[in-house]
Design an enzyme around this catalytic site. Structure first.
Site, mmCIF file in Angstrom:
data_model
loop_
_atom_site.group_PDB
_atom_site.id
_atom_site.type_symbol
_atom_site.label_atom_id
_atom_site.label_comp_id
_atom_site.label_asym_id
_atom_site.label_seq_id
_atom_site.Cartn_x
_atom_site.Cartn_y
_atom_site.Cartn_z
ATOM 1 C CG ASP A 1 -2.033 1.088 1.339
ATOM 2 O OD1 ASP A 1 -1.782 2.062 0.651
ATOM 3 O OD2 ASP A 1 -2.764 0.951 2.029
ATOM 4 C CG HIS A 2 3.065 4.223 -3.162
ATOM 5 N ND1 HIS A 2 4.028 4.743 -1.975
ATOM 6 C CD2 HIS A 2 3.556 4.270 -4.352
ATOM 7 C CE1 HIS A 2 5.148 5.190 -2.963
ATOM 8 N NE2 HIS A 2 4.679 5.113 -4.218
ATOM 9 N NE ARG A 3 -4.161 3.843 1.242
ATOM 10 C CZ ARG A 3 -5.321 3.434 1.644
ATOM 11 N NH1 ARG A 3 -6.461 4.168 1.687
ATOM 12 N NH2 ARG A 3 -5.508 1.953 2.039
#
Length: 564
Positions: free
Chosen positions: A536-538
């Site tokens: 998850d790039h967040r």
């Protein structure tokens, strides 16, 4: 062991109530107070628990039967005597056996006209929360009227919900609603002021209406003025498609959808408007499967909620929200022979979850290879040495231990997003995808950091068997902090596994292959395992993901690093 007849206990003012669900089957091992059946009257639904623990030998009822106090539900082989648990009014679901709270009583409301005078003239009447039994600080989940509405005596004003049941609070007087004293989310108790009503002629007719536990609202009931709003992080679960016509609700305006409290809670978590869901249960009752089917239909673009339609521009040209084109409608039969087959229950559930996760989580996938030549040789020798034990060690068991070591070194991968906060977990529960005839399920190895490879292999084998037999419990599939999806027994090279929310990463592995690897002097045959890490790039950036994969590869190449 003795055979004990489990009978319907005293369930209050209920007689000849219909059996709408059977929750166990002959051969099941049950706990005392575990729910056996769900019954429903025209007022409420509730679950009937077992008075003893043991093995179900025979069921004495079937769907549609009418039962009353003293009716025999089942014959249980038990070492203990019969107890006297109370029935459960549609509890919120949870892991393991369902809880057995007592059913909500049907008490009287505050007398009409009590506390007259506040908030209005001489004809003003205070409507207060009546005695609703063993409930305290219950949440207001729906407001069913608005100021200016003309209401009848016993017309429902609000819906409240505890962890045991939901019920509607009726008005003790007829007249015009002048003022509401509560809003959605408020906590109320017995005697709390709900509303000010201007009574006809300055007085209300005497009466003692009772709160309604999840009924279908009677004639004359006003439509809800305020719908229950889903939590902000859950509103995305049902993304609208602007170009579609709105879905026609099954329940007519002004009627509360016919569903149990647990189904209502489930619908609110997904942001599903229950009034737009068509119920397939007895008497049009909305089931959890109906909510899931509705969610999938919206996610696939085949249905649009009325709220989404109201926000869409005229003609549906540009489209707000996702701005997607409608799902194509094709008559496949005109091109050749076809066969229609309904999706399995597992695929219906997982399909909606996967779609939500893919749309809402910004996935990135790193691909890498791990040298497992020595580890595979060690695995083979271990299985030969432990041949008599019957426990077969798989490469996946080693992967689980290796992932735990990597998660400890990179704790962000063992976390979850909760609003603007990152929840870092100090436990290591590893999910693994298991293939079944009905679809993929994900059992969970709890506390994998505290178990050895042999213990993990044995537990995996037991969970995989339960999965194939369709006997996994919700507890077997909950709590994972990280998931591994292995296609090693099938083949392939790399793929992009979809993150299992609320986790922030997932590891995909494919079949290992022997390849020539340059050692600085010559090419050597090495057994290489393809790794595909989605993240998850967040929460995670590219550098962290590359380090995680590299560290995992180092552990698999030299498993002694797990001890460091």
């Amino acid at each position: 062991m003795a055979l004990v007849e489990v009978k319907v206990p005293d369930i209050g003012d209920f007689k000849d109530v219909a059996v709408i669900e059977i929750l166990v089957k002959p051969g099941d091992t049950i706990k005392q107070e575990q729910s056996l059946v769900t019954v429903e009257s025209d007022k409420a639904s509730m679950e009937i628990p077992s008075s003893v623990a043991g093995i179900v030998k025979e069921l004495k009822i079937q769907l549609g039967d009418k039962i009353s106090e003293g009716s025999v539900i089942a014959v249980v082989e038990s070492a203990a005597g019969a107890g006297s648990p109370s029935p459960q009014p549609s509890p919120q679901g949870g892991e393991g056996a369902r809880p057995a709270p007592a059913p909500a009583p049907t008490p009287s409301a505050a007398p009409a006209g009590e506390g007259r005078g506040e908030g209005g003239g001489s004809g003003s009447i205070q409507v207060k929360v009546p005695d609703i039994g063993d409930f305290k600080d219950v949440a207001v989940i729906e407001v069913l009227v608005k100021p200016g509405d003309t209401i009848k005596q016993e017309q429902s004003l609000i819906t409240v919900e505890s962890d045991k049941a939901s019920m509607e609070i009726p008005s003790s007087a007829a007249g015009v609603l002048k003022e509401l004293k509560v809003k959605i989310g408020d906590k109320v108790n017995i005697g709390d002021l709900i509303a000010i009503v201007e009574g006809a002629g300055g007085a209300a007719s005497a009466g003692s209406p009772s709160p309604q536990p999840s009924p279908q609202r009677g004639e004359g009931a006003a439509a809800p003025a305020t719908a229950q709003a889903p939590a902000p992080q859950q509103q995305h679960h049902v993304p609208p498609t602007a170009a579609l016509p709105p879905h026609e609700p099954a329940a007519p305006t002004g009627n509360l959808p016919h569903a149990s409290p647990s189904v209502r809670k489930f619908a609110r978590e997904l942001g599903v408007p229950l009034e737009e869901v068509k119920g397939t249960g007895p008497k049009g009752r909305i089931t959890q499967e109906d909510v899931q089917a509705f969610t999938k239909s919206v996610m696939a673009g085949a249905t649009q909620t009325k709220a989404a339609a109201a926000k869409a521009p005229a003609g549906g040209g540009g489209g707000e929200a996702l701005g997607l084109l409608p799902w194509p409608k094709v008559d496949f039969a005109k091109f050749g022979p076809i066969e229609r087959k309904p999706l399995s229950r597992i695929k219906k559930i997982s399909g909606a979850n996967l779609h939500r996760n893919w749309v809402l989580i910004p996935h990135v996938t790193n691909h890498d290879d791990a040298d497992i030549t020595e580890l595979e040789a060690f695995r083979v020798s271990t299985n030969k040495e432990n041949e008599k034990s019957g426990v077969k060690v798989t490469m996946l068991a080693f992967l689980i231990k290796a992932c735990v070591a990597a998660l400890k070194k990179f704790p962000d991968f063992n976390s979850s997003l909760d609003g603007d906060d990152l929840v870092l977990k100090s436990y290591y529960h590893i999910g693994f995808a298991a293939d079944t005839p009905s679809g993929l399920v994900v059992p969970v190895i709890k506390d994998a950091d505290k178990k050895g490879v042999l213990a993990i292999s044995q537990e995996m084998a037991e969970l995989a068997k339960k999965a194939r037999d369709g006997k996994l419990s919700p507890g077997d599939m909950s709590g994972a902090t990280f998931t591994i999806s292995s296609l090693g027994g099938i083949g392939g090279r790399y793929f992009t596994p979809i993150i299992n929310a609320p986790e922030v990463a997932i590891l995909g592995v494919c079949r290992s292959q022997t390849e020539p690897v340059w050692d600085g002097k010559q090419f050597q045959p090495r057994l290489m395992l393809p790794l595909s890490l989605s993240w998850d790039h967040r929460v995670i950036d590219g550098a962290s993901a590359a380090r995680f994969n590299a560290y995992l590869g180092q552990i698999l190449a030299d498993f002694r690093r797990v001890l460091l």
